[in-house]
Design an enzyme around this catalytic site. Structure first.
Site, mmCIF file in Angstrom:
data_model
loop_
_atom_site.group_PDB
_atom_site.id
_atom_site.type_symbol
_atom_site.label_atom_id
_atom_site.label_comp_id
_atom_site.label_asym_id
_atom_site.label_seq_id
_atom_site.Cartn_x
_atom_site.Cartn_y
_atom_site.Cartn_z
ATOM 1 N N HIS A 70 47.711 37.702 35.149
ATOM 2 C CA HIS A 70 48.445 36.703 35.928
ATOM 3 C C HIS A 70 48.304 36.958 37.430
ATOM 4 O O HIS A 70 49.282 36.807 38.193
ATOM 5 C CB HIS A 70 49.921 36.655 35.522
ATOM 6 N N CYS A 71 47.099 37.368 37.842
ATOM 7 C CA CYS A 71 46.826 37.638 39.265
ATOM 8 C C CYS A 71 47.707 38.753 39.834
ATOM 9 O O CYS A 71 47.983 38.785 41.034
ATOM 10 C CB CYS A 71 46.953 36.370 40.118
#
Lengths: 115, 131
Positions: A70-71
């Protein structure tokens, strides 16, 4: 917007309660315990099932979640999580969608032989 | 669904074969799938004829990547290094034996990519289907 926030809050609280029923089987929910302290997003892992395997099984069961870093790779490494699965809710979601998520998680537990 | 995660895949995931490290390494390579963070390292020991005498792998990741790598190590003992370098993705997919969706193809191919890199002595490219 107030209506959407109230809807999101209701679904998030419902989902947190539902996911807790699986905690004894190894389901870990990350982030604040209270729905009021969250947006309509819940990250989780289930026992030793890698998040990508979990997402694949949920996908087959018709439930879409995101899986991965998720970055936030630095955070994931710091916490020692290889990845997490993440369910999110919006105005078009319903409590039935969350029931489907729980059923799909139970299916994943069966596939991976989790008691 | 029942075709997707067969029991032997989960068995290789939880009890990976040839997992660990060799004392004496003749060829090795390591790589990761940047999309998901899966990592695999392959270590090879060769005999005097240039055949794979022993192999160990290490790493972490999803059931598909770890099981695929585990199965690969079982299939290459005794093979010549140049034949290892020529292993095809079809052979790996046949070995894995389950339908791999396009989004999971890199998971299934990571072990092969690393093994070929070890055999070639340089970083191998992703197999066609996993690009």
């Amino acid at each position: 917007m107030d209506w959407i926030r109230a809807h999101d809050l209701r679904l998030t609280a419902y989902a947190l309660d539902a996911l807790r029923t699986l905690s004894s089987r190894g389901l870990a929910v990350y982030g604040p315990a209270r729905a009021e302290d969250r947006g309509g997003v819940i990250s989780f892992n289930f026992a030793d099932i890698h998040a990508h395997d979990l997402a694949s099984i949920l996908d087959i069961e018709g439930v879409c979640v995101r899986a991965g870093h998720h970055c936030t790779m630095p955070l994931m490494e710091k916490m020692g999580w290889p990845a997490t699965a993440r369910a999110s809710f919006y105005l078009y979601n319903t409590e039935e969608d969350i029931d489907a998520l729980i059923l799909a998680l139970e299916k994943a537990a069966t596939v991976f032989g989790i008691a | 669904m029942d075709d997707f995660y067969k029991e032997y895949i989960l068995d290789h995931y939880r009890n990976p074969r040839n997992f660990g490290h060799l004392e004496k390494v003749d060829a090795s390579a390591e790589d990761l799938n940047p999309l998901c963070g899966d990592t695999i390292k392959m270590e090879l020991a060769l005999d005097d004829d240039g055949r794979v005498r022993d192999v160990k792998f290490s790493g972490k990741g999803c059931a598909i990547s770890q099981a695929s790598a585990s199965m690969l190590t079982e299939s290459i003992k005794g093979m010549r290094l140049e034949d290892v370098a020529r292993l095809s993705q079809e052979a790996v997919l046949e070995n894995v034996g389950i339908g791999i969706s396009p989004t999971r193809m890199k998971c299934a191919m990571l072990g092969l990519k690393v093994l070929k890199s070890a055999a070639l002595g340089e970083m191998a490219s992703w197999p066609d289907e996993a690009r």
